[in-house]
Design a protein around this motif. Structure first.
Motif, PDB file in Angstrom:
ATOM      1  N   GLN A  78       0.817  -1.221   0.000  1.00  0.00           N
ATOM      2  CA  GLN A  78       0.000   0.000   0.000  1.00  0.00           C
ATOM      3  C   GLN A  78       0.850   1.271   0.000  1.00  0.00           C
ATOM      4  OE1 GLN A  78      -2.180   0.763   3.931  1.00  0.00           O
ATOM      5  NE2 GLN A  78      -0.900  -0.990   4.506  1.00  0.00           N
ATOM      6  N   TYR A  79       2.154   1.152   0.277  1.00  0.00           N
ATOM      7  CA  TYR A  79       3.012   2.327   0.402  1.00  0.00           C
ATOM      8  C   TYR A  79       3.965   2.431  -0.783  1.00  0.00           C
ATOM      9  CZ  TYR A  79       1.402   2.064   5.269  1.00  0.00           C
ATOM     10  OH  TYR A  79       0.634   2.008   6.400  1.00  0.00           O
ATOM     11  N   GLN A  80       4.039   3.615  -1.377  1.00  0.00           N
ATOM     12  CA  GLN A  80       4.960   3.836  -2.497  1.00  0.00           C
ATOM     13  C   GLN A  80       6.423   3.688  -2.059  1.00  0.00           C
ATOM     14  OE1 GLN A  80       4.327   7.128  -5.188  1.00  0.00           O
ATOM     15  NE2 GLN A  80       2.150   7.226  -4.709  1.00  0.00           N
ATOM     16  N   HIS A  81       6.710   4.095  -0.815  1.00  0.00           N
ATOM     17  CA  HIS A  81       8.084   4.003  -0.320  1.00  0.00           C
ATOM     18  C   HIS A  81       8.609   2.569  -0.411  1.00  0.00           C
ATOM     19  CE1 HIS A  81      11.653   4.808   2.023  1.00  0.00           C
ATOM     20  NE2 HIS A  81      11.277   4.013   3.000  1.00  0.00           N
ATOM     21  N   ASN A  82       7.721   1.595  -0.251  1.00  0.00           N
ATOM     22  CA  ASN A  82       8.171   0.199  -0.236  1.00  0.00           C
ATOM     23  C   ASN A  82       8.563  -0.313  -1.621  1.00  0.00           C
ATOM     24  OD1 ASN A  82       7.925   0.125   2.527  1.00  0.00           O
ATOM     25  ND2 ASN A  82       5.870  -0.783   2.517  1.00  0.00           N
ATOM     26  N   THR A  84      10.860   0.907  -3.202  1.00  0.00           N
ATOM     27  CA  THR A  84      12.322   1.035  -3.224  1.00  0.00           C
ATOM     28  C   THR A  84      13.002  -0.244  -2.742  1.00  0.00           C
ATOM     29  OG1 THR A  84      12.393   1.855  -0.946  1.00  0.00           O
ATOM     30  CG2 THR A  84      12.138   3.503  -2.688  1.00  0.00           C
ATOM     31  N   ALA A  89       7.756   1.525   5.327  1.00  0.00           N
ATOM     32  CA  ALA A  89       7.073   2.822   5.198  1.00  0.00           C
ATOM     33  C   ALA A  89       6.227   3.127   6.432  1.00  0.00           C
ATOM     34  CB  ALA A  89       6.202   2.844   3.942  1.00  0.00           C
ATOM     35  N   LEU A  93       5.794   6.512   9.274  1.00  0.00           N
ATOM     36  CA  LEU A  93       4.549   7.172   9.673  1.00  0.00           C
ATOM     37  C   LEU A  93       4.358   7.103  11.191  1.00  0.00           C
ATOM     38  CD1 LEU A  93       4.247   7.079   6.632  1.00  0.00           C
ATOM     39  CD2 LEU A  93       1.965   6.110   6.902  1.00  0.00           C
ATOM     40  N   GLN A  96       6.212   9.633  13.178  1.00  0.00           N
ATOM     41  CA  GLN A  96       5.695  11.010  13.223  1.00  0.00           C
ATOM     42  C   GLN A  96       4.635  11.174  14.322  1.00  0.00           C
ATOM     43  OE1 GLN A  96       8.469  12.242  11.083  1.00  0.00           O
ATOM     44  NE2 GLN A  96       6.929  13.810  11.514  1.00  0.00           N
TER      45      GLN A  96
ATOM     46  N   GLY C  58       8.707   8.554  -2.913  1.00  0.00           N
ATOM     47  CA  GLY C  58       7.599   7.665  -2.574  1.00  0.00           C
ATOM     48  C   GLY C  58       7.086   7.938  -1.170  1.00  0.00           C
ATOM     49  N   LEU C  59       8.009   8.134  -0.245  1.00  0.00           N
ATOM     50  CA  LEU C  59       7.616   8.402   1.145  1.00  0.00           C
ATOM     51  C   LEU C  59       6.852   9.716   1.245  1.00  0.00           C
ATOM     52  CD1 LEU C  59       7.767   7.457   4.084  1.00  0.00           C
ATOM     53  CD2 LEU C  59       9.840   8.817   4.316  1.00  0.00           C
ATOM     54  N   ALA C  61       4.944  11.007  -1.004  1.00  0.00           N
ATOM     55  CA  ALA C  61       3.593  10.707  -1.490  1.00  0.00           C
ATOM     56  C   ALA C  61       2.799   9.942  -0.427  1.00  0.00           C
ATOM     57  CB  ALA C  61       3.668   9.919  -2.793  1.00  0.00           C
ATOM     58  N   ASP C  62       3.471   9.013   0.279  1.00  0.00           N
ATOM     59  CA  ASP C  62       2.792   8.253   1.344  1.00  0.00           C
ATOM     60  C   ASP C  62       2.323   9.178   2.468  1.00  0.00           C
ATOM     61  OD1 ASP C  62       3.191   5.765   0.077  1.00  0.00           O
ATOM     62  OD2 ASP C  62       5.126   5.463   1.072  1.00  0.00           O
ATOM     63  N   TYR C  63       3.190  10.104   2.875  1.00  0.00           N
ATOM     64  CA  TYR C  63       2.793  11.056   3.931  1.00  0.00           C
ATOM     65  C   TYR C  63       1.553  11.837   3.495  1.00  0.00           C
ATOM     66  CZ  TYR C  63       6.753  10.606   7.145  1.00  0.00           C
ATOM     67  OH  TYR C  63       7.660  10.144   8.066  1.00  0.00           O
ATOM     68  N   ARG C  65      -0.817  11.103   1.319  1.00  0.00           N
ATOM     69  CA  ARG C  65      -2.025  10.275   1.268  1.00  0.00           C
ATOM     70  C   ARG C  65      -2.494   9.918   2.689  1.00  0.00           C
ATOM     71  NH1 ARG C  65      -3.286   4.783   0.593  1.00  0.00           N
ATOM     72  NH2 ARG C  65      -1.103   4.239   0.784  1.00  0.00           N
ATOM     73  N   TRP C  66      -1.553   9.620   3.553  1.00  0.00           N
ATOM     74  CA  TRP C  66      -1.867   9.209   4.927  1.00  0.00           C
ATOM     75  C   TRP C  66      -2.486  10.369   5.721  1.00  0.00           C
ATOM     76  CZ3 TRP C  66       1.550  10.132   9.488  1.00  0.00           C
ATOM     77  CH2 TRP C  66       1.213   9.377  10.605  1.00  0.00           C
ATOM     78  N   MET C  98       2.390  16.100  12.157  1.00  0.00           N
ATOM     79  CA  MET C  98       3.777  16.229  11.670  1.00  0.00           C
ATOM     80  C   MET C  98       4.628  17.102  12.586  1.00  0.00           C
ATOM     81  SD  MET C  98       3.753  14.158   9.175  1.00  0.00           S
ATOM     82  CE  MET C  98       5.150  14.392   8.082  1.00  0.00           C
TER      83      MET C  98
END
Lengths: 139, 139, 139
Positions: A78-82, A84, A89, A93, A96, C58-59, C61-63, C65-66, C98
């Protein structure tokens, strides 16, 4: 002005875990010789936190379940970061929510704390060595 | 280096509430004699926050509703922490969203603030006396 | 004790965006002449954040969306704050997740950072000029 800089290293054997570092920080404040000042405690990694809360096992389980609800690990896709090649990811989150750092007053040469305040290292992507920075400044 | 340490006490008559403490902090900065430095403002209790946002009643209602959605008080049995006889596990969670502390720059002997910044004490388990620590350091 | 106070101005062309400000902060630390101390970086606006995380698209973008999931912009009528004529209540909420500020250790005249730490300005109500305060103190 006096200052002291030290690093603590943690290797949490699970993906998520909390380590009480209050006494380690207190010892470093004493070692610094600072009587009045501030101490910064921060995670040096971006998938970990330093935060202040209560040393109570039920609460630590509640934090873990709640963070998993707000930022689930699965499905990792579900995470774009993953994309990589990472699967952490969610750890970025969760960190934070819990925060990177705390700044604590040093008064009379000790942590100036309320009755239940305890400092924790919060790990969200463990099973490897990661560091916390302690910086004391003051006089 | 100069420093000043003071405690503010709040007894919020409801479970949840927000108290604007900006002027109290400003007075302590002036009392400290510090012209350039930092002021730390932190809740000394682990079910309360100090945060900076806007003095607007609608927003304060929004925060309250949103925090209740993210970390509901009821049913209290959903939290392991509440098996200790407490009913305030949600307050420990809400406080992590809103934060324990703020660090504010002191410039020219005053809080160095943007146009809308106001400091609030955020109570999530009230109806008893609780403290905030103010620590000013600098020159 | 030395100190330096500077302001950075950002005009993010979209409602939400993240700007890497690490090198700007590093230059100000060098300019300050402080070798051992602390640097505070805070948003001066209450719908923006300064936070530390990873420079990875990517991260980011994840932040985004989240945060939209945790505190949705639409429908704007769900927030009491928006009855004042604003449409940015969600930005006030996202900023609390954040964070307003980071405090970073200054050691040997530089930011004392872990391998992936980068400082970001987080904008949640952009399309106008907004400021970040950088305050360095130490010796």
């Amino acid at each position: 002005m006096k200052s002291l800089t030290e690093h603590l290293t943690f290797n949490v054997p699970s993906r998520v875990g909390f380590v009480n570092i209050t006494e380690s920080v207190r010892e470093l404040v004493r070692k610094s010789g600072v009587r009045e000042g501030l101490v910064l405690c921060n995670a040096m990694h971006i998938t970990a936190s330093v935060f202040i809360n209560d040393e109570e096992s039920g609460l630590k389980a509640d934090y873990q379940r709640w963070l998993e609800h707000l930022a689930p690990h699965e499905p990792t896709s579900q995470y774009q970061h993953n994309r990589t090649g990472e699967d952490n990811a969610d750890a970025h989150l969760k960190r934070q929510i819990m925060g990177r750092e705390v700044v604590v007053a040093v008064s009379n040469g000790d942590l100036d704390f309320g009755p239940w305040e305890q400092i924790f290292y919060g790990e969200f992507d463990g099973r490897r060595a990661k560091r916390v920075l302690i910086k004391v400044i003051g006089e």
